[in-house]
Design an enzyme around this catalytic site. Structure first.
Site, PDB file in Angstrom:
ATOM      1  N   HIS A 115       0.820  -1.211   0.000  1.00 47.02           N
ATOM      2  CA  HIS A 115       0.000   0.000   0.000  1.00 47.02           C
ATOM      3  C   HIS A 115       0.860   1.270   0.000  1.00 47.02           C
ATOM      4  CE1 HIS A 115      -2.925   2.992   0.237  1.00 47.02           C
ATOM      5  NE2 HIS A 115      -2.265   3.493   1.247  1.00 47.02           N
ATOM      6  N   TYR A 117       2.078   5.539  -2.476  1.00 42.72           N
ATOM      7  CA  TYR A 117       2.439   6.928  -2.166  1.00 42.72           C
ATOM      8  C   TYR A 117       3.901   7.201  -2.495  1.00 42.72           C
ATOM      9  CZ  TYR A 117      -2.151   6.626  -0.401  1.00 42.72           C
ATOM     10  OH  TYR A 117      -3.492   6.404  -0.351  1.00 42.72           O
ATOM     11  N   HIS A 172      -8.451   1.032 -11.742  1.00 40.26           N
ATOM     12  CA  HIS A 172      -8.090   2.037 -10.730  1.00 40.26           C
ATOM     13  C   HIS A 172      -6.604   2.386 -10.813  1.00 40.26           C
ATOM     14  CE1 HIS A 172      -7.365   3.796  -6.754  1.00 40.26           C
ATOM     15  NE2 HIS A 172      -6.613   2.770  -6.420  1.00 40.26           N
ATOM     16  N   PHE A 173      -5.749   1.373 -10.891  1.00 35.52           N
ATOM     17  CA  PHE A 173      -4.336   1.773 -10.770  1.00 35.52           C
ATOM     18  C   PHE A 173      -3.729   2.290 -12.065  1.00 35.52           C
ATOM     19  CE2 PHE A 173      -3.526  -3.016 -10.570  1.00 35.52           C
ATOM     20  CZ  PHE A 173      -2.806  -3.152 -11.744  1.00 35.52           C
ATOM     21  N   HIS A 174      -4.453   2.114 -13.176  1.00 35.70           N
ATOM     22  CA  HIS A 174      -3.926   2.747 -14.382  1.00 35.70           C
ATOM     23  C   HIS A 174      -4.241   4.244 -14.436  1.00 35.70           C
ATOM     24  CE1 HIS A 174      -3.024  -1.301 -15.697  1.00 35.70           C
ATOM     25  NE2 HIS A 174      -2.194  -0.740 -16.561  1.00 35.70           N
ATOM     26  N   ARG A 180      -9.712  -9.945 -12.969  1.00 38.48           N
ATOM     27  CA  ARG A 180      -8.419  -9.401 -13.361  1.00 38.48           C
ATOM     28  C   ARG A 180      -7.445 -10.557 -13.542  1.00 38.48           C
ATOM     29  NH1 ARG A 180      -5.432  -6.773  -8.028  1.00 38.48           N
ATOM     30  NH2 ARG A 180      -3.762  -6.526  -9.551  1.00 38.48           N
ATOM     31  N   ARG A 181      -6.296 -10.293 -14.160  1.00 34.10           N
ATOM     32  CA  ARG A 181      -5.227 -11.286 -14.297  1.00 34.10           C
ATOM     33  C   ARG A 181      -5.731 -12.607 -14.858  1.00 34.10           C
ATOM     34  NH1 ARG A 181      -2.077 -10.599  -8.504  1.00 34.10           N
ATOM     35  NH2 ARG A 181      -0.753  -8.951  -9.239  1.00 34.10           N
TER      36      ARG A 181
HETATM   37 FE1  HAS Z   1      -5.296   2.536  -4.677  1.00 37.57          FE
HETATM   38  C1  HAS Z   1      -5.657  -0.891  -4.980  1.00 37.57           C
HETATM   39  C2  HAS Z   1      -7.512   2.551  -2.074  1.00 37.57           C
HETATM   40  C3  HAS Z   1      -4.780   5.934  -4.237  1.00 37.57           C
HETATM   41  C4  HAS Z   1      -2.526   2.365  -6.714  1.00 37.57           C
HETATM   42  N1  HAS Z   1      -4.287   1.027  -5.670  1.00 37.57           N
HETATM   43  C5  HAS Z   1      -4.629  -0.305  -5.689  1.00 37.57           C
HETATM   44  C6  HAS Z   1      -3.701  -1.021  -6.517  1.00 37.57           C
HETATM   45  C7  HAS Z   1      -2.785  -0.105  -6.977  1.00 37.57           C
HETATM   46  C8  HAS Z   1      -3.180   1.194  -6.445  1.00 37.57           C
HETATM   47  C9  HAS Z   1      -1.573  -0.388  -7.850  1.00 37.57           C
HETATM   48  O1  HAS Z   1      -8.691   0.516  -0.133  1.00 37.57           O
HETATM   49  C10 HAS Z   1      -3.799  -2.509  -6.855  1.00 37.57           C
HETATM   50  C11 HAS Z   1      -2.760  -3.384  -6.250  1.00 37.57           C
HETATM   51  C12 HAS Z   1      -2.986  -4.804  -6.699  1.00 37.57           C
HETATM   52  O2  HAS Z   1      -2.332  -5.242  -7.658  1.00 37.57           O
HETATM   53  O3  HAS Z   1      -3.857  -5.483  -6.140  1.00 37.57           O
HETATM   54  N2  HAS Z   1      -6.065   3.979  -3.437  1.00 37.57           N
HETATM   55  C13 HAS Z   1      -6.967   3.774  -2.455  1.00 37.57           C
HETATM   56  C14 HAS Z   1      -7.293   5.051  -1.806  1.00 37.57           C
HETATM   57  C15 HAS Z   1      -6.509   5.999  -2.428  1.00 37.57           C
HETATM   58  C16 HAS Z   1      -5.737   5.312  -3.430  1.00 37.57           C
HETATM   59  C17 HAS Z   1      -8.263   5.275  -0.706  1.00 37.57           C
HETATM   60  N3  HAS Z   1      -3.948   3.887  -5.365  1.00 37.57           N
HETATM   61  C18 HAS Z   1      -3.898   5.222  -5.038  1.00 37.57           C
HETATM   62  C19 HAS Z   1      -2.756   5.836  -5.668  1.00 37.57           C
HETATM   63  C20 HAS Z   1      -2.107   4.829  -6.368  1.00 37.57           C
HETATM   64  C21 HAS Z   1      -2.879   3.618  -6.167  1.00 37.57           C
HETATM   65  C22 HAS Z   1      -2.372   7.280  -5.525  1.00 37.57           C
HETATM   66  C23 HAS Z   1      -0.876   4.863  -7.183  1.00 37.57           C
HETATM   67  C24 HAS Z   1      -0.132   5.914  -7.425  1.00 37.57           C
HETATM   68  N4  HAS Z   1      -6.402   1.113  -3.751  1.00 37.57           N
HETATM   69  C25 HAS Z   1      -7.188   1.333  -2.658  1.00 37.57           C
HETATM   70  C26 HAS Z   1      -7.683   0.032  -2.168  1.00 37.57           C
HETATM   71  C27 HAS Z   1      -7.146  -0.955  -2.997  1.00 37.57           C
HETATM   72  C28 HAS Z   1      -6.349  -0.248  -3.974  1.00 37.57           C
HETATM   73  C29 HAS Z   1      -8.558  -0.226  -1.024  1.00 37.57           C
HETATM   74  C30 HAS Z   1      -7.366  -2.485  -2.901  1.00 37.57           C
HETATM   75  C31 HAS Z   1      -8.529  -2.860  -3.709  1.00 37.57           C
HETATM   76  C32 HAS Z   1      -8.649  -4.360  -3.918  1.00 37.57           C
HETATM   77  O4  HAS Z   1      -9.786  -4.844  -3.821  1.00 37.57           O
HETATM   78  O5  HAS Z   1      -7.668  -5.046  -4.215  1.00 37.57           O
HETATM   79  C33 HAS Z   1      -6.459   7.474  -2.057  1.00 37.57           C
HETATM   80  O6  HAS Z   1      -5.151   7.847  -1.726  1.00 37.57           O
HETATM   81  C34 HAS Z   1      -6.975   8.361  -3.133  1.00 37.57           C
HETATM   82  C35 HAS Z   1      -7.058   9.808  -2.716  1.00 37.57           C
HETATM   83  C36 HAS Z   1      -7.124  10.708  -3.910  1.00 37.57           C
HETATM   84  C37 HAS Z   1      -8.033  11.666  -4.098  1.00 37.57           C
HETATM   85  C38 HAS Z   1      -7.990  12.479  -5.378  1.00 37.57           C
HETATM   86  C39 HAS Z   1      -7.457  13.883  -5.178  1.00 37.57           C
HETATM   87  C40 HAS Z   1      -7.299  14.583  -6.506  1.00 37.57           C
HETATM   88  C41 HAS Z   1      -6.233  15.315  -6.874  1.00 37.57           C
HETATM   89  C42 HAS Z   1      -6.187  15.947  -8.243  1.00 37.57           C
HETATM   90  C43 HAS Z   1      -6.698  17.353  -8.183  1.00 37.57           C
HETATM   91  C44 HAS Z   1      -6.964  17.955  -9.508  1.00 37.57           C
HETATM   92  C45 HAS Z   1      -6.660  19.232  -9.812  1.00 37.57           C
HETATM   93  C46 HAS Z   1      -7.077  19.782 -11.123  1.00 37.57           C
HETATM   94  C47 HAS Z   1      -5.952  20.139  -8.887  1.00 37.57           C
HETATM   95  C48 HAS Z   1      -9.078  11.950  -3.105  1.00 37.57           C
HETATM   96  C49 HAS Z   1      -5.091  15.569  -5.950  1.00 37.57           C
HETATM   97  C50 HAS Z   1      -8.007  20.922 -10.854  1.00 37.57           C
HETATM   98  C51 HAS Z   1      -8.778  21.283 -12.033  1.00 37.57           C
HETATM   99  C52 HAS Z   1     -10.144  21.354 -12.077  1.00 37.57           C
HETATM  100  C53 HAS Z   1     -10.816  21.851 -13.293  1.00 37.57           C
HETATM  101  C54 HAS Z   1     -10.990  20.926 -10.954  1.00 37.57           C
HETATM  102 CU    CU Z   2      -3.722   0.538  -0.913  1.00 35.63          CU
END
Ligand code: HAS
Ligand code: CU
Length: 584
Positions: free
Chosen positions: A233, A237, A384-386, A447-448
């Site tokens: 996990h 980050y 999700h992760f792509h 998946r996979r």
């Molecule tokens: Fe995730 C599974 C939960 C973030 C990567 N995640 C994965 C896997 C990967 C991955 C690789 O709770 C699969 C691993 C595998 O092979 O099984 N993930 C989260 C949560 C977040 C999250 C709560 N993940 C990421 C990030 C990754 C990543 C970042 C890679 C870099 N994820 C999970 C969970 C799983 C999971 C479970 C397991 C699921 C399962 O069943 O296997 C949070 O950190 C996300 C918070 C992000 C936000 C978005 C904020 C938006 C921003 C952009 C702002 C835009 C702007 C533009 C400024 C709340 C910062 C403004 C312009 C305008 C016009 C508005």
């Molecule tokens: Cu995670």
């Protein structure tokens, strides 16, 4: 390849600067080479889901979908990201502070990861280790795989002592002053990664390496999985935080504005340090051996780790709006369209952010246990992760490369138009691909899975209801192929391109002069780029409080132990012993 020398520097200083640039360039070249190979294989997997089985045509290079998927995952998720990060998080702080990093350690970091990568490539291409990026036992690969992975993981920790040494030297000259922002962010990232590495480091050294070398016969898969996710996990980050370094500390300058709050940037990194570690087992919501209470606690912790990213969305969003309005943008969205969209580096990063809004939302779905039971182990998860690591991180790194390769080599960016095209192709391709993956996941497509290997009638019976989303997956994959080719041409073309008349500086941004923070130039050394941002300690109690990185790390270590002792207890008291499997 060659590097430019800073003008007006003494010869030893110029030599040192040139050596730093050369080393940074090697990190970029290895990282992007890994991405090129890894990304070239990706569309084969997309075609698999679209029902087209390309693998029989690819022998003897690739034997199976699983071999291709392992190479794709390992090269993109570990090798690409680690090389870029271990380069950037040393080079940028050194330049920000105007100090030379410990080159011996930095080269050792490169060397360990490079040898590890070669071992991994050997183990994966000879089809002895088609065990996917998670390398879950009892699937058993060759010793080259695990030993190579061990070198890569331990090598990737070496930037930590380098950054801490830079920070200590800088602080010794300026007692009482706050660490400049880029250095602060880099130190927080690496401290997080140190604690994160304990999981996979232990799994590799204590369980997998001796098992693969034949020193032990059996292995405990549950302990291994849990140790893997201890790291698996927070690794997300470790992919995201270097991208955030660019969004907070460089992009505001690139769009012609300022960062609106330096202390908020520090708070984000401090919270990511503290919250990333204890939540790893949210990847195990469907695994046996976790009490209901723990699953509930993991949900709450997971929602907390989304908080710093929400802070980022608002802080960066406002910084972009500020720049857009300075550039004459008016109204609700005029500021957004007024951003310098023709600059490929900017376009890459802003499109990365837009995509990450959806990636983050999907993460919150995954983090909610009840919803995760619906999407776990379906194509939703790679969807999700792509759009997180595959776009938010990867496109940001591309955006950084577009100014950094010219900065390091003194050569012009090859075809800015093609660079822009590669970014838009990546964005469009990944959006279509990820839409298809999420959607087909909701239809229960696993998946996979080598689904295209099935007889047509079986494929139709099982996945016929997901025809449209699976077609989108394949179309997205093909567009991504075009994006990769364009990116490759730009990257290599720049390495050997025309010389620039004037050097490209590092776009260190300044912080907005609000109530809490204001910008001052720090560490300006003759011949080096003017450096970064610092919040004035007297004016920002928050920034001052967050300066205690050692304390934050200790707090994180305690929280991690508090989370993992109860999780490991049932596994350690009910050990299982599995023999290795080779199922491919
Ligand atoms: Fe995730 C599974 C939960 C973030 C990567 N995640 C994965 C896997 C990967 C991955 C690789 O709770 C699969 C691993 C595998 O092979 O099984 N993930 C989260 C949560 C977040 C999250 C709560 N993940 C990421 C990030 C990754 C990543 C970042 C890679 C870099 N994820 C999970 C969970 C799983 C999971 C479970 C397991 C699921 C399962 O069943 O296997 C949070 O950190 C996300 C918070 C992000 C936000 C978005 C904020 C938006 C921003 C952009 C702002 C835009 C702007 C533009 C400024 C709340 C910062 C403004 C312009 C305008 C016009 C508005
Ligand atoms: Cu995670």
């Amino acid at each position: 390849m060659s590097v430019t020398l800073d003008r007006g520097m003494s010869l030893p200083a110029a030599d040192a600067a040139a050596a730093e640039r050369r080393t940074m360039l090697w990190f970029l070249v290895w990282g992007f080479s890994a991405l090129m190979i890894g990304a070239a294989i990706g569309p084969l997997q997309a075609l698999n889901y679209g029902g087209f089985n390309a693998y029989p045509y690819l022998r003897p290079v690739l034997q199976s979908y699983y071999q291709g998927l392992t190479i794709h995952g390992v090269l993109n998720a570990y090798i690409f990201t680690f090389f870029i990060t271990c380069g950037l998080l040393v080079y940028l702080p050194a330049r920000e502070l105007g100090l030379s990093p410990n080159m011996t350690l930095w080269r050792l970091c490169f060397g360990m990861m490079a040898i590890g990568t070669l071992m991994l490539l050997y183990a994966m291409f000879d089809n002895s280790s088609s065990i996917l990026w998670t390398f879950y036992p009892p699937l058993k690969g060759s010793p080259f795989f695990y030993l190579g992975m061990t070198l890569v993981v331990f090598g990737s920790l070496l930037p930590l002592p380098i950054i801490l040494d830079l920070r200590a030297r800088w602080k010794a000259q300026r007692p009482g002053e706050l660490t400049p922002l880029v250095t602060y962010m880099s130190a927080a990232t690496m401290l997080m990664w140190l604690l994160a590495g304990v999981g996979a480091g232990t799994e590799l050294v204590v369980q997998l390496d001796p098992w693969a070398l034949g020193l032990t016969d059996t292995i405990d898969p549950m302990i291994a999985r849990t140790l893997f996710w201890w790291t698996g996990h927070p690794i997300v980050y470790f992919w995201l935080m270097p991208a955030y370094v660019s969004w907070y500390a460089l992009l505001p300058k690139q769009v012609g504005g300022k960062l609106v709050s330096d202390p908020m940037a520090r708070l984000t990194f401090a919270l990511l340090l503290v919250f990333s570690l204890p939540v790893g087992s949210h990847h195990q919501f469907t695994d046996p051996g976790f009490s209901q209470i723990w699953r509930g606690i993991l949900v709450a912790l997971t929602l907390s780790v989304a908080l710093p990213s929400l802070i980022t969305a608002f802080t960066i969003g406002l910084s972009l709006e500020y720049a857009g309005r300075l550039r004459g943008g008016r109204g609700w969205i005029g500021w957004f369209t007024a951003l310098p969209w023709r600059n490929a580096s900017v376009a890459a990063q802003v499109l990365a952010m837009l995509t990450f809004i959806f990636g983050g939302a999907g993460g919150i779905v995954n983090g909610s246990w009840q919803l995760d039971t619906l999407v776990h182990n379906t194509t939703w998860i790679p969807g999700h992760f792509h759009i997180t690591v595959g776009t938010a991180t990867a496109m940001t790194f591309m955006g950084v490369a577009f100014w950094m390769v010219p900065h390091l080599t003194g050569r012009k960016l090859f075809s800015p138009g093609l660079a822009l095209a590669s970014v838009w192709l990546w964005f469009v391709g990944m959006s279509i691909f990820a839409l298809g993956m999420h959607w087909s996941g909701l239809h229960g497509v696993p998946r996979r899975a080598w689904v295209s290997y099935l007889p047509q009638s079986v494929y139709e019976r099982l996945y016929g209801s997901a025809h449209l989303p699976l077609a989108l997956v394949a179309v997205g994959g093909v567009i991504l192929w075009l994006a990769t080719i364009a990116l490759y041409v730009v990257f290599v073309g720049t390495l050997f391109g025309r010389r620039l008349a004037t050097p490209v500086p590092i776009p260190f941004a300044q912080a907005f002069g609000g109530r809490e923070s204001y910008a001052v130039g720090v560490g300006e050394t003759p011949g080096r780029e003017p450096a970064g941002i610092v919040a004035h300690p007297q004016l920002s109690p928050l920034a001052k409080a967050l300066e205690h990185l050692g304390l934050l790390t200790l707090l994180t270590a305690v929280a991690t132990l508090a989370a993992y002792i109860p999780i490991f207890w049932p596994f350690v008291t009910h050990m299982t012993a599995a023999h290795g499997w080779k199922v491919w």
